[in-house]
Write a protein that holds these residues in place. Structure first.
Motif, PDB file in Angstrom:
ATOM      1  N   VAL A 119       0.873  -1.230  -0.159  1.00  0.00           N
ATOM      2  CA  VAL A 119       0.139   0.101  -0.112  1.00  0.00           C
ATOM      3  C   VAL A 119       0.894   1.201   0.105  1.00  0.00           C
ATOM      4  O   VAL A 119       0.655   2.221  -0.775  1.00  0.00           O
ATOM      5  N   VAL A 120       1.912   1.171   0.917  1.00  0.00           N
ATOM      6  CA  VAL A 120       2.749   2.421   0.660  1.00  0.00           C
ATOM      7  C   VAL A 120       3.566   2.619  -0.395  1.00  0.00           C
ATOM      8  O   VAL A 120       3.630   3.751  -1.111  1.00  0.00           O
ATOM      9  N   ARG A 121       3.838   1.457  -1.189  1.00  0.00           N
ATOM     10  CA  ARG A 121       4.475   1.649  -2.636  1.00  0.00           C
ATOM     11  C   ARG A 121       3.699   2.053  -3.454  1.00  0.00           C
ATOM     12  O   ARG A 121       4.018   3.005  -4.148  1.00  0.00           O
ATOM     13  N   GLU A 122       2.377   1.642  -3.554  1.00  0.00           N
ATOM     14  CA  GLU A 122       1.430   2.328  -4.433  1.00  0.00           C
ATOM     15  C   GLU A 122       1.410   3.765  -4.192  1.00  0.00           C
ATOM     16  O   GLU A 122       1.148   4.640  -5.168  1.00  0.00           O
ATOM     17  N   GLY A 144      -2.912  -5.779  -5.885  1.00  0.00           N
ATOM     18  CA  GLY A 144      -3.529  -6.951  -6.104  1.00  0.00           C
ATOM     19  C   GLY A 144      -4.165  -7.618  -5.002  1.00  0.00           C
ATOM     20  O   GLY A 144      -4.566  -8.891  -4.893  1.00  0.00           O
ATOM     21  N   ALA A 145      -4.405  -6.988  -3.922  1.00  0.00           N
ATOM     22  CA  ALA A 145      -4.963  -7.230  -2.554  1.00  0.00           C
ATOM     23  C   ALA A 145      -6.420  -7.177  -2.616  1.00  0.00           C
ATOM     24  O   ALA A 145      -6.973  -6.346  -3.364  1.00  0.00           O
ATOM     25  N   PRO A 146      -7.132  -7.904  -1.843  1.00  0.00           N
ATOM     26  CA  PRO A 146      -8.573  -7.816  -1.561  1.00  0.00           C
ATOM     27  C   PRO A 146      -9.097  -6.623  -1.088  1.00  0.00           C
ATOM     28  O   PRO A 146      -8.238  -5.803  -0.510  1.00  0.00           O
ATOM     29  N   ARG A 147     -10.189  -5.992  -1.371  1.00  0.00           N
ATOM     30  CA  ARG A 147     -10.640  -4.617  -1.105  1.00  0.00           C
ATOM     31  C   ARG A 147     -10.533  -4.471   0.375  1.00  0.00           C
ATOM     32  O   ARG A 147     -10.275  -3.399   0.976  1.00  0.00           O
ATOM     33  N   ASP A 148     -11.195  -5.536   1.314  1.00  0.00           N
ATOM     34  CA  ASP A 148     -11.066  -5.383   2.615  1.00  0.00           C
ATOM     35  C   ASP A 148      -9.929  -5.523   3.128  1.00  0.00           C
ATOM     36  O   ASP A 148      -9.699  -4.647   4.129  1.00  0.00           O
ATOM     37  N   ARG A 149      -8.822  -5.999   2.707  1.00  0.00           N
ATOM     38  CA  ARG A 149      -7.562  -5.944   3.082  1.00  0.00           C
ATOM     39  C   ARG A 149      -6.788  -4.665   3.033  1.00  0.00           C
ATOM     40  O   ARG A 149      -6.162  -4.016   3.807  1.00  0.00           O
ATOM     41  N   VAL A 150      -7.101  -3.868   1.894  1.00  0.00           N
ATOM     42  CA  VAL A 150      -6.591  -2.619   1.626  1.00  0.00           C
ATOM     43  C   VAL A 150      -7.178  -1.479   2.437  1.00  0.00           C
ATOM     44  O   VAL A 150      -6.452  -0.939   3.158  1.00  0.00           O
TER      45      VAL A 150
END
Length: 115
Positions: free
Chosen positions: A16-19, A35-41
């Protein structure tokens, strides 16, 4: 080190930090980039916001929508991301991996705004 890993050692947190570093500030962009699930993000953004690594900025009022940006503490993680990227390219990706060049092209040497 243990205290730092409590904050950024969760799965997906550094991605997330990278993005955000690469300029993906909106939730959907972050989901796509990691590429992570929405709930995880959503959970990681909340954790990173509580740790003052990320801040939310409203860009629309109706309906309310937010962008996410790195704080000073978040930007301080960029050298760590660069080091992880270099380490991964050297030791974690085989030399014949077709994604090897792609793995480093998006980050090292890329000029990124300071949010």
């Amino acid at each position: 080190m243990a205290a730092a890993l409590e904050v950024v050692g969760e799965r997906w947190a550094l991605l997330v930090v990278r993005e955000l570093w690469l300029g993906s500030y909106r939730f959907g962009q972050i989901v796509t980039g990691t590429g992570a699930p929405r709930d995880r993000v959503a959970a990681r953004l909340q954790t990173l916001e509580q740790a003052r690594i990320v801040e939310r900025r409203r860009y629309q009022t109706t309906p309310e929508r937010y962008e996410y940006h790195l704080t000073e503490a978040g930007r301080a993680l960029i050298p760590i991301l660069k080091s992880l990227l270099a380490w991964g390219r050297e030791y974690a990706i085989s030399s014949d991996d077709p994604l090897r060049d792609r793995a480093s092209a998006g980050c090292i040497g890329r000029s990124v705004s300071n949010n």
